[in-house]
Design a protein around this motif. Sequence first.
Motif, mmCIF file in Angstrom:
data_model
loop_
_atom_site.group_PDB
_atom_site.id
_atom_site.type_symbol
_atom_site.label_atom_id
_atom_site.label_comp_id
_atom_site.label_asym_id
_atom_site.label_seq_id
_atom_site.Cartn_x
_atom_site.Cartn_y
_atom_site.Cartn_z
ATOM 1 N N ARG A 1 -3.327 48.992 22.533
ATOM 2 C CA ARG A 1 -2.661 47.954 23.303
ATOM 3 C C ARG A 1 -3.660 47.475 24.352
ATOM 4 O O ARG A 1 -4.329 48.283 25.001
ATOM 5 N N ILE A 2 -3.740 46.174 24.520
ATOM 6 C CA ILE A 2 -4.712 45.623 25.476
ATOM 7 C C ILE A 2 -4.074 45.654 26.852
ATOM 8 O O ILE A 2 -3.422 44.694 27.296
ATOM 9 N N GLU A 3 -4.240 46.789 27.521
ATOM 10 C CA GLU A 3 -3.659 47.028 28.833
ATOM 11 C C GLU A 3 -4.715 47.686 29.723
ATOM 12 O O GLU A 3 -5.653 48.328 29.214
ATOM 13 N N ALA B 1 -3.215 41.873 16.483
ATOM 14 C CA ALA B 1 -2.432 43.039 16.052
ATOM 15 C C ALA B 1 -2.599 43.221 14.543
ATOM 16 O O ALA B 1 -2.659 42.246 13.793
ATOM 17 N N GLU B 2 -2.674 44.468 14.113
ATOM 18 C CA GLU B 2 -2.876 44.765 12.693
ATOM 19 C C GLU B 2 -2.077 45.997 12.310
ATOM 20 O O GLU B 2 -2.289 47.082 12.866
ATOM 21 N N TYR B 3 -1.150 45.834 11.356
ATOM 22 C CA TYR B 3 -0.352 46.964 10.881
ATOM 23 C C TYR B 3 -0.498 47.181 9.379
ATOM 24 O O TYR B 3 0.198 48.017 8.816
ATOM 25 N N ASN B 4 -1.414 46.453 8.754
ATOM 26 C CA ASN B 4 -1.713 46.683 7.344
ATOM 27 C C ASN B 4 -2.628 47.898 7.242
ATOM 28 O O ASN B 4 -3.763 47.882 7.743
ATOM 29 N N SER B 5 -2.142 48.953 6.607
ATOM 30 C CA SER B 5 -2.877 50.220 6.588
ATOM 31 C C SER B 5 -4.214 50.101 5.869
ATOM 32 O O SER B 5 -5.191 50.758 6.263
ATOM 33 N N GLY C 1 -2.643 43.239 19.980
ATOM 34 C CA GLY C 1 -1.988 41.961 20.178
ATOM 35 C C GLY C 1 -2.209 41.389 21.569
ATOM 36 O O GLY C 1 -2.458 42.127 22.530
ATOM 37 N N LEU C 2 -2.120 40.074 21.678
ATOM 38 C CA LEU C 2 -2.237 39.396 22.972
ATOM 39 C C LEU C 2 -0.831 39.226 23.549
ATOM 40 O O LEU C 2 -0.289 38.121 23.630
ATOM 41 N N CYS C 3 -0.251 40.359 23.958
ATOM 42 C CA CYS C 3 1.179 40.401 24.287
ATOM 43 C C CYS C 3 1.470 40.381 25.774
ATOM 44 O O CYS C 3 2.634 40.451 26.171
ATOM 45 N N ASN C 4 0.445 40.310 26.606
ATOM 46 C CA ASN C 4 0.688 40.335 28.036
ATOM 47 C C ASN C 4 -0.381 39.503 28.751
ATOM 48 O O ASN C 4 -1.356 39.045 28.145
ATOM 49 N N THR D 1 -5.787 37.096 29.457
ATOM 50 C CA THR D 1 -6.893 36.829 30.382
ATOM 51 C C THR D 1 -8.218 37.271 29.781
ATOM 52 O O THR D 1 -9.215 36.532 29.817
ATOM 53 N N LEU D 2 -8.262 38.476 29.226
ATOM 54 C CA LEU D 2 -9.487 38.965 28.596
ATOM 55 C C LEU D 2 -9.890 38.073 27.423
ATOM 56 O O LEU D 2 -11.079 37.787 27.232
ATOM 57 N N HIS D 3 -8.905 37.653 26.650
ATOM 58 C CA HIS D 3 -9.191 36.775 25.513
ATOM 59 C C HIS D 3 -9.803 35.463 25.993
ATOM 60 O O HIS D 3 -10.788 34.967 25.411
#
Length: 378
Positions: A207-209, A257-261, A233-236, A241-243
């Motif tokens: 998580r980008i925190e 975000a990536e959930y494909n194994s 993900g860019l969720c916050n 800001t970093l992006h």
Amino acid sequence: KASTNKTVAIIGTRGIPNSYGGFEYFAEHLSVSLVNKGYQVLVLEPTKALVKLENYQGVVRIPIKVSKLFPHAIRKIIYGCKSLKKAKRINADAIICCGYTPALFFIFYSKSFRKKIIVNLDGIEWKRAKWNFVGKLFLRLTEYLSVKWSGKLVADNKGIKDYILKKHGEETELIAYGVNIPTKKPEVGPLTAKGLTPNNYGLTVARIEPENQIELIIKSFITAGKTLVIVGGLCNRYAKTLHNIYSNLPNVVFWGAEYNSDNLLSLRSHANLYVHGHTVGGTNPSLLEAMACGCKIAAHNNMFNHHTLDNTGLFFDNERQLSDLIENYWNKTESWGTDAKLRAAEQYSWEVVTNKYIGLIENATNKLNKKPKSQCQK
């Protein structure tokens, strides 16, 4: 496959299959493993409406209606309250509670019911930088209530176990998260589609925190002149800001975000170096997955990461140390990736983790004089 008529309810997550993070990863793998051992497992999931959820690999998914009109924090409290009521109504033999929030309501239940509750403690959640004073106060309260009123406490990392003992004077059962060692051969297609060259990029999955040190990691790779792939993900506001600041640089790739194994396996297996910047929490699934793939790992220097990796990785405290690690080890073939994979196989297999939870479930149910069970929801 064992034969048992015992029912286990898992509460406190956003549901399965995992599309979110640590607790969902845990709930998905443990629930399926318990089903394969003969238990009936119910995962209670917050939903906007009482819709029918399809079973997942034998696991019964039960919707808990929580209106989206409420703020996120209030929705979590409502979900905690409703999921406990549902677990009692279906007369679950054991309840695995992920996190602290439902503990607000433990006191309203009988001692015999509370003995069924096994709390998988979160990390030292109140230390996360994203929480304001009120948030930190609330999390410390729910941490205390979890320790005081639950039947059994589980820490997924020795750092958390030591913290609970020192802070609250209570013993916890040490059971880490599990991981499966990949058997598939990783493809390179997902990498080449994004212009990446195998073994020529660093990787972090998080998580980008702020507490995951993402900006520190970015700056270290810029200094070292190497490519970094960030999966998250860019969720916050912090992530966005970093992006905005770094996404135009040619050697900083925001994957999303990536959930494909299969894609995650490809990313991890072909990375030159995996960087784990988490500073709070316990045994993090993304770190275990990197170990299972045999990644060379550089991790933030804290007790949680040390307990997970032992001596199978390198550690950094600041930007300069990490950039030096990148420069010094980029072109070296070291055994610590292989050592990390061996440690993952020996210490963190889901078979070991599941059997430890079965021990807690059986111990909890054997102590109770149970009433006749009601028919479980299908």
